[in-house]
Design an enzyme around this catalytic site. Structure first.
Site, short mmCIF file in Angstrom:
data_model
loop_
_atom_site.label_atom_id
_atom_site.label_comp_id
_atom_site.label_asym_id
_atom_site.label_seq_id
_atom_site.Cartn_x
_atom_site.Cartn_y
_atom_site.Cartn_z
CE LYS A 76 -3.76 -2.49 2.22
NZ LYS A 76 -4.42 -2.90 3.47
CD GLN A 120 -3.22 -4.62 6.58
OE1 GLN A 120 -3.17 -3.62 5.87
NE2 GLN A 120 -3.79 -5.74 6.16
CG ASP A 143 -9.82 -0.30 4.72
OD1 ASP A 143 -9.51 -0.47 3.53
OD2 ASP A 143 -9.04 -0.48 5.67
#
Ligand code: NDP
Length: 317
Positions: A76, A120, A143
């Protein structure tokens, strides 16, 4: 512009081929499509920097030292760098409690330099993921896991779309595969992939137009009876299960579009949820693993970070 109706990138059909069914399935090249979208994102980021004098900023919170999570976060960071997005990595020890991680999230929520926050997953067992994800500012929730954003998706007016389903819709659009009127079967009902995928495709409209919504969706899971009889009816079959080679050719309607979300580490290396070698003999189109859905997920995170920066600039204007 109504901030809740963000327009996601439309397809540059000049660079893509309209795929046609053949005896052996055509590959849906998620990797190539990702590169195409990342180039577009880079141009938009450059425009954002020219307009506002600063880069969008994505902050990743990495708790502990799970090897797979480290790889995902590194990928990422690299993708951000390619697109001109600034990334920050906030590492916390594996022993961190819910309160420790919450404190970091609150700090990032309050930091006006930070546009997007990603925590994460998975988090260590002692940390309550739900409490932590619920604490992320919905405007920085790139997200799209926060209940506020999930609610907007369910009502068909998304602020952000979750990265994996968002990437899948982009890929289908760019390959000339419409979902309207199609029978779609999604296997797996996780909050991250299956459930939002089903919600998005069942809506009346999408940010890529009604042709990328309006599907008749069946959402399957581990308690589904006669799974194969359902998957065999699907024009588009999306597998997000986490079981290597679970989908066998007898489960695929001849000529169907097969999207394999699974990433399973086996002795043979990374494999998907679909038995690729035999599945491609029945399917019309199929995504490979690796190189299918995975790259799209990272790519749509960049797009969401840019969207977050735009939303935040507008909210203070
Ligand atoms: P989860 O483990 O959260 O969910 C798995 C789903 O599969 C559950 O809904 C479960 O049903 C269902 N399932 C399990 N066994 C069966 C079965 N025998 N028959 C039918 N359904 C079954 O997984 P995720 O959605 O997070 O991930 C799925 C896969 O996708 C994983 O391999 C993951 O690594 C990968 N992934 C890939 C991404 C990418 O970018 N390519 C992004 C995210 C995930 P039930 O609800 O009843 O338990």
């Amino acid at each position: 512009m109504d901030q809740r109706r963000i327009r996601y990138p439309t397809a540059p059909l000049t660079n893509t081929k309209k795929l046609e069914h053949a005896m052996s399935a055509k590959l849906l090249d998620g990797k190539g499509i990702s590169k195409e979208i990342q180039k577009e994102t880079k141009v938009k980021v450059e425009q954002f920097i020219a307009d506002h004098g600063e880069s969008p900023v994505l902050a990743a919170v990495l708790v502990g030292d799970d090897p797979a999570s480290q790889v995902y976060v590194r990928n990422k960071e690299r993708a951000c760098a390619r697109a001109g997005i600034e990334s920050q990595l906030h590492r916390l020890p594996a022993t961190s409690t819910t309160e420790d991680i919450l404190a970091k999230v609150v700090e990032l929520n309050e930091d006006s330099q930070v546009n997007g926050i990603l925590v994460q997953l998975p988090l260590p067992d002692q940390a309550d993921s739900r409490v932590i994800l619920d604490a992320i500012d919905p405007q920085k929730d790139v997200d799209a896991f926060h209940p506020h954003n999930v609610g907007l998706i369910s009502q068909g007016r998304p602020q952000f779309l979750p990265c994996t389903p968002h990437g899948i819709v982009q890929m289908l659009k760019r390959c000339g595969i419409e979902t309207t009127g199609k029978s779609v079967c999604v296997i797996g009902r996780s909050d991250i992939v299956g459930k939002p995928m089903a919600m998005m495709l069942g809506q009346k409209d999408s940010d890529l137009g009604p042709e990328m919504a309006n599907a008749t969706v069946t959402l399957c899971h581990s308690r589904t009876q006669n799974l194969a009889s359902i998957t065999q009816q699907a024009d588009i079959l999306i597998a997000a299960i986490g079981r290597p080679n679970f989908v066998t050719p007898d489960m695929i309607k001849p000529g169907a579009v097969v999207v394999d979300v699974g990433i399973n580490r086996t002795e043979q290396g990374l494999v998907g949820d679909v038995d690729f070698d035999s599945g491609k003999e029945v399917a019309g189109f199929i995504t490979p693993v690796p190189g299918g859905v995975g790259p799209l997920t990272v790519t749509m995170l960049l797009e969401n970070t840019l969207m977050a920066a735009i939303i935040q600039i507008k909210s203070i204007a």
